[in-house]
Design an enzyme around this catalytic site. Structure first.
Site, PDB file in Angstrom:
ATOM      1  N   ALA A  70       0.868  -1.183   0.000  1.00 26.73           N
ATOM      2  CA  ALA A  70       0.000   0.000   0.000  1.00 26.73           C
ATOM      3  C   ALA A  70       0.902   1.228   0.000  1.00 26.73           C
ATOM      4  O   ALA A  70       0.913   2.017   0.937  1.00 26.73           O
ATOM      5  CB  ALA A  70      -0.931  -0.007   1.206  1.00 26.73           C
ATOM      6  N   ILE A  71       1.696   1.357  -1.069  1.00 28.33           N
ATOM      7  CA  ILE A  71       2.656   2.455  -1.159  1.00 28.33           C
ATOM      8  C   ILE A  71       1.936   3.797  -1.270  1.00 28.33           C
ATOM      9  O   ILE A  71       2.345   4.791  -0.693  1.00 28.33           O
ATOM     10  CB  ILE A  71       3.599   2.260  -2.369  1.00 28.33           C
ATOM     11  CG1 ILE A  71       4.300   0.882  -2.278  1.00 28.33           C
ATOM     12  CG2 ILE A  71       4.627   3.385  -2.433  1.00 28.33           C
ATOM     13  CD1 ILE A  71       5.115   0.666  -1.032  1.00 28.33           C
ATOM     14  N   ASN A 127      -3.271   4.515 -15.249  1.00 28.87           N
ATOM     15  CA  ASN A 127      -3.453   3.762 -14.010  1.00 28.87           C
ATOM     16  C   ASN A 127      -4.803   4.098 -13.379  1.00 28.87           C
ATOM     17  O   ASN A 127      -4.916   4.986 -12.547  1.00 28.87           O
ATOM     18  CB  ASN A 127      -2.308   4.079 -13.041  1.00 28.87           C
ATOM     19  CG  ASN A 127      -2.295   3.164 -11.837  1.00 28.87           C
ATOM     20  OD1 ASN A 127      -3.240   2.413 -11.599  1.00 28.87           O
ATOM     21  ND2 ASN A 127      -1.227   3.223 -11.070  1.00 28.87           N
ATOM     22  N   CYS A 130      -5.452   1.473  -9.196  1.00 27.62           N
ATOM     23  CA  CYS A 130      -4.651   1.338  -7.981  1.00 27.62           C
ATOM     24  C   CYS A 130      -5.557   1.265  -6.754  1.00 27.62           C
ATOM     25  O   CYS A 130      -6.336   2.189  -6.492  1.00 27.62           O
ATOM     26  CB  CYS A 130      -3.690   2.515  -7.834  1.00 27.62           C
ATOM     27  SG  CYS A 130      -2.704   2.433  -6.324  1.00 27.62           S
ATOM     28  N   ASN A 191      -3.841  -5.372 -12.559  1.00 23.44           N
ATOM     29  CA  ASN A 191      -3.294  -4.728 -11.383  1.00 23.44           C
ATOM     30  C   ASN A 191      -3.500  -5.675 -10.196  1.00 23.44           C
ATOM     31  O   ASN A 191      -3.987  -6.790 -10.359  1.00 23.44           O
ATOM     32  CB  ASN A 191      -3.974  -3.375 -11.145  1.00 23.44           C
ATOM     33  CG  ASN A 191      -3.060  -2.382 -10.448  1.00 23.44           C
ATOM     34  OD1 ASN A 191      -2.213  -2.758  -9.642  1.00 23.44           O
ATOM     35  ND2 ASN A 191      -3.223  -1.109 -10.754  1.00 23.44           N
ATOM     36  N   GLY A 264       6.696  -8.018 -12.131  1.00 20.51           N
ATOM     37  CA  GLY A 264       6.508  -7.118 -11.010  1.00 20.51           C
ATOM     38  C   GLY A 264       7.247  -7.514  -9.757  1.00 20.51           C
ATOM     39  O   GLY A 264       8.435  -7.255  -9.595  1.00 20.51           O
TER      40      GLY A 264
END
EC number: 1.3.1.14
Length: 305
Positions: A70-71, A127, A130, A191, A264
């Site tokens: 959870a950047i 994106n 996310c 994702n 990834g």
């Protein structure tokens, strides 16, 4: 002629292997390990209009066969990325795919308009999926009409082809893909899946954000299924990702209909993984008795007829 080259809108790839956005920083850090020109492309970390400091820590938790992160789209802002990070990558002969993120439509359009002008940016990755930010992010990726309209607006200002990153956290990914395909040049998928890990002793979530995005080998079967379903339904370029660790994973994704593949989480375990996969692919092609990797494209659909 190379056995591995792949041509996609805006992208002339030496091979179908690239690092996924968010797992390779802005790329230059990995140049100490190998020549980045060997990569098919580089998907750089997300860019937003203003700098983002990301979520509170802890932001990462290991899970069985994967990890949760959870950047929160931490980045120095689009103009810093253009003026500094992208310039560092100009020394390498590799196309850059810039990841575009935002909180509202206007943010996405602003970032796309500016970053698409950078000379080494050959495509954008929109994106809209996310799960780790409280505003924007995934809210654009779960409604087909909203996603399509955002894609249309970004496409209108971008100077390079636009690929849209699909969320797996939807009821019908084919419906999403069809809506977006009206305006997008291609798709990237998938994702992360929304996940949670708790501390066994206290019962508290390990990640400060409570939930995060699950990635790694655990999600590969889900990603394979979704790529298969989308390819079966529509003909649009697909860059697939989800649990890629080796050359066989790349072959699996191409077999179900992906044109290229992004690596990834494996980059965190082994910074050499992309190069190792590229080096391994010709040997695997020999074992399969094929001359060019494109011969394997969509073969799963053929054997199902």
């Amino acid at each position: 002629m190379s056995r591995l080259n792949v041509e996609l809108p805006g992208l002339d790839l030496k091979n179908p292997v690239m690092p996924a956005s968010g797992c390779f920083a802005f790329g230059a850090e990995f140049s100490q390990f190998y020549d980045l020109s060997e990569l098919g492309a580089i998907m750089i970390k997300a860019a937003t209009k203003e700098a983002r400091y990301g979520n509170e820590t802890p932001r990462v938790a290991e899970t069985d066969s994967g990890m949760i992160n959870a950047i929160g789209l931490q980045n120095p802002g689009v103009h810093h990325i253009i003026e500094h990070e992208l310039k560092k990558l100009e020394q390498f002969d590799v196309p850059i795919i810039a990841n575009v993120a935002g909180s509202v439509e206007e943010d996405y359009v602003y970032v796309a308009e500016h970053i698409s002008k950078a000379p080494n940016v050959k495509a954008l990755e929109l994106n809209i999926s996310c799960p780790n930010v409280k505003e924007g992010g995934m809210q654009f990726g779960v409604d087909p009409q909203v996603a399509a309209e955002l894609t249309r607006k970004v496409k209108a200002v971008s100077e390079v082809p636009v690929y849209v990153k699909l969320s797996p956290n939807v009821t019908n990914i084919v419906e999403m893909a069809k809506a977006i395909a009206e305006y997008a040049d291609g798709l990237t998928m998938i994702n992360t899946l929304v996940g949670l890990r708790i501390d066994g002793k206290s019962g508290k979530p390990i990640i400060a954000n409570t939930i995060g995005g699950l990635s790694g080998p655990a999600i590969k079967p889900v990603a394979l299924r979704m790529v298969y379903e989308v390819r079966k339904a529509i003909d649009i370029p697909i860059i697939a990702m989800g649990g890629v660790q080796n050359a066989q994973d790349v072959i699996d994704y191409i077999s179900v209909g992906a044109n290229a593949v992004a690596v990834g989480t494996a980059n965190f375990q082994n910074p050499m993984v992309c190069k190792e996969i590229i080096d391994e692919l010709p040997t695997l092609l020999d074992k399969l008795g094929v001359d060019h990797i494109n011969e394997l494209y969509g073969r799963t659909h053929e054997v199902m007829k």
